[in-house]
Motif scaffolding. Structure first.
Motif, mmCIF file in Angstrom:
data_model
loop_
_atom_site.group_PDB
_atom_site.id
_atom_site.type_symbol
_atom_site.label_atom_id
_atom_site.label_comp_id
_atom_site.label_asym_id
_atom_site.label_seq_id
_atom_site.Cartn_x
_atom_site.Cartn_y
_atom_site.Cartn_z
ATOM 1 N N GLN A 139 2.018 1.927 -3.663
ATOM 2 C CA GLN A 139 0.769 2.547 -4.438
ATOM 3 C C GLN A 139 0.817 4.070 -4.035
ATOM 4 O OE1 GLN A 139 -0.641 0.912 -6.880
ATOM 5 N NE2 GLN A 139 0.806 -0.857 -6.493
ATOM 6 N N SER A 140 0.831 4.321 -2.672
ATOM 7 C CA SER A 140 0.572 5.762 -2.267
ATOM 8 C C SER A 140 0.767 5.827 -0.803
ATOM 9 C CB SER A 140 -0.919 6.122 -2.606
ATOM 10 O OG SER A 140 -1.236 7.516 -2.056
ATOM 11 N N GLU A 141 2.032 6.302 -0.470
ATOM 12 C CA GLU A 141 2.278 6.551 0.807
ATOM 13 C C GLU A 141 1.374 7.551 1.707
ATOM 14 O OE1 GLU A 141 6.198 7.766 3.724
ATOM 15 O OE2 GLU A 141 6.661 7.333 1.441
ATOM 16 N N SER A 142 1.053 8.729 0.920
ATOM 17 C CA SER A 142 0.182 9.591 1.587
ATOM 18 C C SER A 142 -1.232 8.841 1.905
ATOM 19 C CB SER A 142 -0.142 10.678 0.796
ATOM 20 O OG SER A 142 1.051 11.215 0.261
ATOM 21 N N ARG A 143 -1.740 8.319 1.004
ATOM 22 C CA ARG A 143 -3.082 7.368 1.197
ATOM 23 C C ARG A 143 -2.978 6.246 2.563
ATOM 24 N NH1 ARG A 143 -5.752 5.112 -4.039
ATOM 25 N NH2 ARG A 143 -5.394 7.373 -4.560
ATOM 26 N N ALA A 144 -1.735 5.663 2.413
ATOM 27 C CA ALA A 144 -1.420 4.721 3.461
ATOM 28 C C ALA A 144 -1.466 5.460 4.835
ATOM 29 C CB ALA A 144 -0.351 3.819 3.257
ATOM 30 N N SER A 145 -0.849 6.567 4.867
ATOM 31 C CA SER A 145 -0.634 7.258 6.182
ATOM 32 C C SER A 145 -2.077 7.872 6.515
ATOM 33 C CB SER A 145 0.403 8.571 5.837
ATOM 34 O OG SER A 145 0.451 9.324 7.003
ATOM 35 N N ALA A 146 -2.632 8.295 5.555
ATOM 36 C CA ALA A 146 -4.144 8.690 5.984
ATOM 37 C C ALA A 146 -5.003 7.694 6.586
ATOM 38 C CB ALA A 146 -4.834 9.251 4.656
ATOM 39 N N LEU A 147 -4.647 6.462 6.132
ATOM 40 C CA LEU A 147 -5.546 5.389 6.711
ATOM 41 C C LEU A 147 -5.124 5.077 8.404
ATOM 42 C CD1 LEU A 147 -5.653 2.969 3.735
ATOM 43 C CD2 LEU A 147 -7.476 4.064 4.550
ATOM 44 N N ALA A 190 0.772 -1.237 0.000
ATOM 45 C CA ALA A 190 0.039 -0.025 0.082
ATOM 46 C C ALA A 190 0.712 1.367 0.083
ATOM 47 C CB ALA A 190 -0.909 0.000 1.164
ATOM 48 N N THR A 249 3.721 5.086 8.291
ATOM 49 C CA THR A 249 4.755 4.610 7.080
ATOM 50 C C THR A 249 6.138 4.562 7.251
ATOM 51 O OG1 THR A 249 4.531 6.891 6.019
ATOM 52 C CG2 THR A 249 2.691 5.302 5.532
#
Length: 294
Positions: A160-168, A157, A172
């Protein structure tokens, strides 16, 4: 198979997490040096020095990861190059322990087995081959399980997008630190086996040149597209190197042109191409409404 262990471990970083580390050869070499120093001057034996070599490379990798885990892209890559070069120069500076340019010789392949029951001598290359083969199978399964675990899903994940994984809600930086350390541990284990194969630890595997080789192995085989891509990449890389070197003195030119072509025209690697060929062709909308059934 030693290089395949190295490449599979490195692909945890590059192919599965999307982190371009370009100094990983340093940890490969450190595993050999830690094994050699512990076997010659501290513990003796084989298994304990091999574990010390793995742990030593992992500790060095964990220390480096503290500095690079919060970086991305080119900054991450440049920092790994800087630290890899630093470790490489340290081998020459600490020549009292490492042997400097001459390397650390005198590493022994001692017998393995259960004391008092059976012992398998590893001095013979065939016996050592099967020893490495068994370890290769075990470590391939271990790395496969890591990739398919919840931890593996998180690092993919991040790719794919570190920012999106952090937002979840995932930390990270901590996951990147962990995968970098794990990758260095596998590199150190492979480096320890490599030093046993050569009966010595030498600075050459720690160079940026060798660090670049493992990147090519992963890319050519299809490490971004398939778990087994690095294994195929190692085979292609080594076989073509030996083949071209027997055909011409200018084999490095052919070698470089071939890999440039693969990276330019087959960015997904060999296994990525085969997977693309197997996919069914997407259906096209012809604009014609099918007749009603019944």
């Amino acid at each position: 198979m030693i290089w395949a262990i190295f490449a599979l471990g490195y692909n945890l970083l590059l192919g599965h997490t999307g982190l371009p580390g370009f100094g990983h050869g340093a940890f490969f070499g450190l595993g050999g040096y830690f094994l050699g120093m512990s076997q010659k001057w501290v513990t003796g034996g084989l298994w304990l020095p091999l574990m010390i070599g793995t742990l030593g490379a992992a500790i060095c990798g964990a220390a480096v990861a503290l500095f690079v885990a919060r970086k991305r892209g080119i900054y991450f890559a440049l920092l790994t190059i800087a630290f890899g070069t630093m470790f490489w120069f340290a081998v020459f500076i600490l020549d009292t322990w490492t042997g400097g340019e001459d390397g650390l010789t005198g590493i022994k392949r001692l017998a393995v087995g259960i004391p008092g029951l059976f012992q398998v001598p590893l001095q013979d290359n065939l016996a050592f081959y099967y020893f490495v083969y068994a370890l290769f199978v075990v470590l391939t399964v271990v790395i496969y399980r890591i990739v398919r675990s919840p931890f593996g899903q998180v690092i993919q994940a991040i790719k794919q997008s570190e920012s999106r994984a952090s937002a979840l809600g995932y930390d990270t930086a901590r996951y990147k630190w962990a995968v970098f350390t794990l990758s260095c541990a596998f590199a150190g284990f492979a480096g320890g086996l490599y030093s046993l194969a050569r009966f010595g630890a030498f600075p050459e595997p720690m160079s940026l040149h060798q660090s670049g080789n493992v990147v090519l192995m992963c890319l050519v085989g299809g490490g971004f597209a398939s778990f087994y891509g690095p294994v195929l990449g190692v085979a292609v890389f080594l076989v073509l190197r030996d083949l071209f070197s027997t055909l011409t003195d200018h084999w490095m030119l052919l070698y470089g042109l071939l890999f440039m072509a693969i990276i330019l025209f087959l960015p997904e690697g060999i296994l990525g191409l085969t997977q693309r060929k197997r996919r069914p062709a997407p259906s096209r909308d012809t604009g014609v409404t099918p007749p009603p059934r019944g």
